[in-house]
Design an enzyme around this catalytic site. Structure first.
Site: not given
Ligand code: DDH
Length: 286
Positions: A34, A38, A178
């Site tokens: 993540r 980001h 998930w």
């Molecule tokens: Fe995500 N993400 N993401 N995400 N994401 C969260 C956690 C993780 C959205 C929202 C959230 C991508 C796209 C989207 C990962 C990778 C990627 C969380 C929870 C939210 C909310 C965070 C928390 O509470 O800790 C949304 C909205 C989108 C969207 O596309 C619309 C993408 C593109 C990626 C990527 O990596 C390519 C990952 C991995 C996590 C888990 C993190 C953790 O600490 O566990």
């Protein structure tokens, strides 16, 4: 201290770091992925601002964006690696960590190139609000990802990253994983999204998400509103179905889209050296 440019040595130390028995589901992998996403996902093609170059999340303007809540855990994990290989830039370290994490958790090999700098050009700093809001729907998702230059197919492929990790109430307000095995990269996210029934649930903090109670695990599995928006949109849904059926296709497309994400805002010459003139100051070049 490794030899400058020895990215294999850095990758080896990132691998060692992934095992974190006291943290979440026992792995730093999801939060590292993540962080990589980001760091890059702030890019805007029209203004050529944002992106992974510069590692702007070290500063409050970007690091303090509520969308980045919790990513300090990932940055702290990586400090031990940075201490050992001080020559690597944060921008390279964070993106490399995402790539290493995916591979180690059973995902595809993602092409990665070094050369990002930690020099922050104030005129390239992204404003807040560039990262997606999980409470929204398909229009919002397109607005965010088209800004970076992604297609509908690439959006669905990238979304498959939610096969890893979990929502934390003290970070995003969402809660739970998930998939039942959130430290193993696979296409299960797409399969259960289509196959299981999802009920809307309002959490104690007022946040709405979708849940499915898994009897075998005695655990609630969740989907964000933006996740389920993918199966209710006629251009996204066919890709969800393809990736649910064909794991190899998902791996191939995820690797290509994620590699593209990490290169947003970066121009390279034929030898792979970064050429954007305002981005090369102070960087390390292999
Ligand atoms: Fe995500 N993400 N993401 N995400 N994401 C969260 C956690 C993780 C959205 C929202 C959230 C991508 C796209 C989207 C990962 C990778 C990627 C969380 C929870 C939210 C909310 C965070 C928390 O509470 O800790 C949304 C909205 C989108 C969207 O596309 C619309 C993408 C593109 C990626 C990527 O990596 C390519 C990952 C991995 C996590 C888990 C993190 C953790 O600490 O566990």
């Amino acid at each position: 201290m490794s030899k400058p440019g020895d990215f294999e040595a850095v990758a080896a130390d990132i691998k060692t770091l992934l095992h974190q028995p006291e943290y979440d589901d026992g792995s730093a992998g999801p939060v590292l992925l993540r962080l990589a996403w980001h760091s890059a996902g702030t890019y805007c093609a029209e203004t050529d601002t944002g992106g992974s170059n510069g590692a702007g999340m070290r500063y409050e303007a970007e690091g303090g964006d509520p969308a980045n809540a919790g990513l300090q855990h990932a940055r702290v994990f990586l400090e031990t690696v940075k201490a050992k290989h001080s020559w690597i830039t944060y921008a390279d370290l964070w993106t490399l960590a995402g790539v290493v994490a995916v591979k180690e958790m059973g995902g595809p090999e993602i092409p990665w190139k070094p050369g990002r700098t930690d020099y922050v050009d104030d005129s390239k700093l992204p404003p807040r609000g560039r990262l997606p809001d999980a409470a929204q729907g398909a229009d919002h998702i397109r607005w965010i990802f088209y800004r970076m230059g992604f297609t509908d197919q690439e959006i669905v492929a990238l979304s498959g990253a939610h096969n890893l990790g979990r929502g934390h109430m003290d970070r995003s307000g969402f809660h739970g994983p998930w998939v039942p095995n959130p430290t193993r990269f696979s296409n299960q996210y797409f399969r259960i999204m289509l196959e299981w029934e999802w009920k809307e649930k309002t959490l104690s903090n007022g946040v709405k998400q979708f849940v499915h109670y898994d009897e075998d695990l005695d655990e609630e599995i969740m989907m964000l509103p933006t996740d389920l928006a993918l199966i209710h949109d006629e251009a996204f849904a066919p890709w969800v179905k393809k990736y649910a059926k064909d794991k190899d296709l998902f791996y191939k497309d995820f690797a290509a889209a994620f590699a593209k994400l990490l290169e947003l805002g970066i121009s390279r010459d034929a030898d792979g050296r970064i050429t954007n003139s305002d981005n090369v100051k102070g960087g390390y070049h292999a």
